[in-house]
Enzyme design. Sequence first.
Site, mmCIF file in Angstrom:
data_model
loop_
_atom_site.group_PDB
_atom_site.id
_atom_site.type_symbol
_atom_site.label_atom_id
_atom_site.label_comp_id
_atom_site.label_asym_id
_atom_site.label_seq_id
_atom_site.Cartn_x
_atom_site.Cartn_y
_atom_site.Cartn_z
ATOM 1 N N SER A 48 1.760 -0.080 0.867
ATOM 2 C CA SER A 48 2.760 0.869 1.358
ATOM 3 C C SER A 48 4.155 0.285 1.492
ATOM 4 O O SER A 48 5.119 1.024 1.713
ATOM 5 C CB SER A 48 2.324 1.419 2.721
ATOM 6 O OG SER A 48 2.161 0.356 3.648
ATOM 7 N N TYR A 49 4.315 -1.031 1.372
ATOM 8 C CA TYR A 49 5.648 -1.653 1.512
ATOM 9 C C TYR A 49 6.454 -1.421 0.235
ATOM 10 O O TYR A 49 6.025 -1.809 -0.838
ATOM 11 C CB TYR A 49 5.534 -3.158 1.743
ATOM 12 C CG TYR A 49 4.781 -3.601 2.960
ATOM 13 C CD1 TYR A 49 4.519 -2.743 4.021
ATOM 14 C CD2 TYR A 49 4.306 -4.919 3.076
ATOM 15 C CE1 TYR A 49 3.813 -3.182 5.131
ATOM 16 C CE2 TYR A 49 3.612 -5.351 4.188
ATOM 17 C CZ TYR A 49 3.355 -4.474 5.211
ATOM 18 O OH TYR A 49 2.661 -4.906 6.327
ATOM 19 N N SER A 50 7.622 -0.789 0.214
ATOM 20 C CA SER A 50 8.343 -0.261 1.362
ATOM 21 C C SER A 50 8.608 1.234 1.140
ATOM 22 O O SER A 50 9.701 1.656 0.815
ATOM 23 C CB SER A 50 9.649 -1.019 1.508
ATOM 24 O OG SER A 50 10.301 -1.060 0.214
ATOM 25 N N GLY A 88 4.703 0.007 -2.725
ATOM 26 C CA GLY A 88 4.269 -0.971 -3.718
ATOM 27 C C GLY A 88 5.370 -1.871 -4.229
ATOM 28 O O GLY A 88 5.117 -2.759 -5.047
ATOM 29 N N GLU A 89 6.593 -1.672 -3.735
ATOM 30 C CA GLU A 89 7.710 -2.501 -4.209
ATOM 31 C C GLU A 89 7.498 -3.971 -3.885
ATOM 32 O O GLU A 89 7.792 -4.852 -4.705
ATOM 33 C CB GLU A 89 9.027 -2.009 -3.590
ATOM 34 C CG GLU A 89 9.532 -0.691 -4.144
ATOM 35 C CD GLU A 89 8.825 0.531 -3.584
ATOM 36 O OE1 GLU A 89 9.001 1.628 -4.136
ATOM 37 O OE2 GLU A 89 8.096 0.373 -2.575
#
Length: 317
Positions: A52-54, A63-64
């Site tokens: 979930s980031y960010s 997914g970043e």
Amino acid sequence: MTLKRIGNSDLLVHPLNLGGNVFGWTTDEETSFAVLDAYAAAGGNFIDTADSYSAWVPGHSGGESEQIIGRWTASRGNRDEIVVATKVGSHPEFKGLAPETIKAGAEASLRRLGTDRIDLYYTHVDDESVPVEDIITALDGLVREGKVRHIAVSNISPERLRASLEFSDREGLAKYVAIQPHYNLVSRETYEGEKAELAAAHGLSCIPYFALAMGFLTGKYRPGGPDVGSVRAQGAVQYLKTARGVKVLEVLDGVAAAHGVEVATVALAWLAAQPTVAAPLASARVPEQLPPLTAFADLELTREELTALTEASSVAG
């Protein structure tokens, strides 16, 4: 510096678990690579992220952070030297812990990380609508497929944690080897007690998040002090309003001065000395923030110093 074993697994990790939540959020890719390079140069090998980031950043989809970590390991050719931990359950497209969500979330994380296996896979936030038996069975399937090496758990009630561990034992399925709770000098009740007792009884390693209380335990927040330019400042400054927060800072200052180290180093050293704790989790936005974080691995606090910090952090209010 001695590597720490995660539970009864074969994972041997640096005492500092580097948080990847800032990668792609407050830290761009170039700077993220610089932080990761500095951490690896210091002997670090344990990186934490989540699918979930960010996602909370406008224009991001989640997914970043995983993508940045994946590109870094690929460019450095060091994937086999790095223990990568990620989480499932909070990505906008993979919410919850239904078995099919866990499987699809893992596949998506593997693609973003550019790897064929996740070393440590956490359930990010428990989903009480799904029986623990279904969650563990789904995770066990990923382990049997070789896509996940070991499983772990983050935010969960003691009751659900106990049921999960007992089901794994009873059925001979994959079992959590680590727990990642909110735990630090100004938030002890979030882990100590039944969760910590379960971790000890079942051999789980504790990997505390918010190890520095959103930056409060770095010492940069002071009564009457200047505003701190941080996205977490609003949360961190709340600790200044508590008797515990003020007392902990006072004792941290004294211990830090005695050793000639920074306040953050002492805060992490206290946490690392607590029962079941293997590797506190902390992040760095720039390489210059790393040295005080990794330094705790070489700092040995006296029994008197540990006691003083424990007593200060027991102050109510």
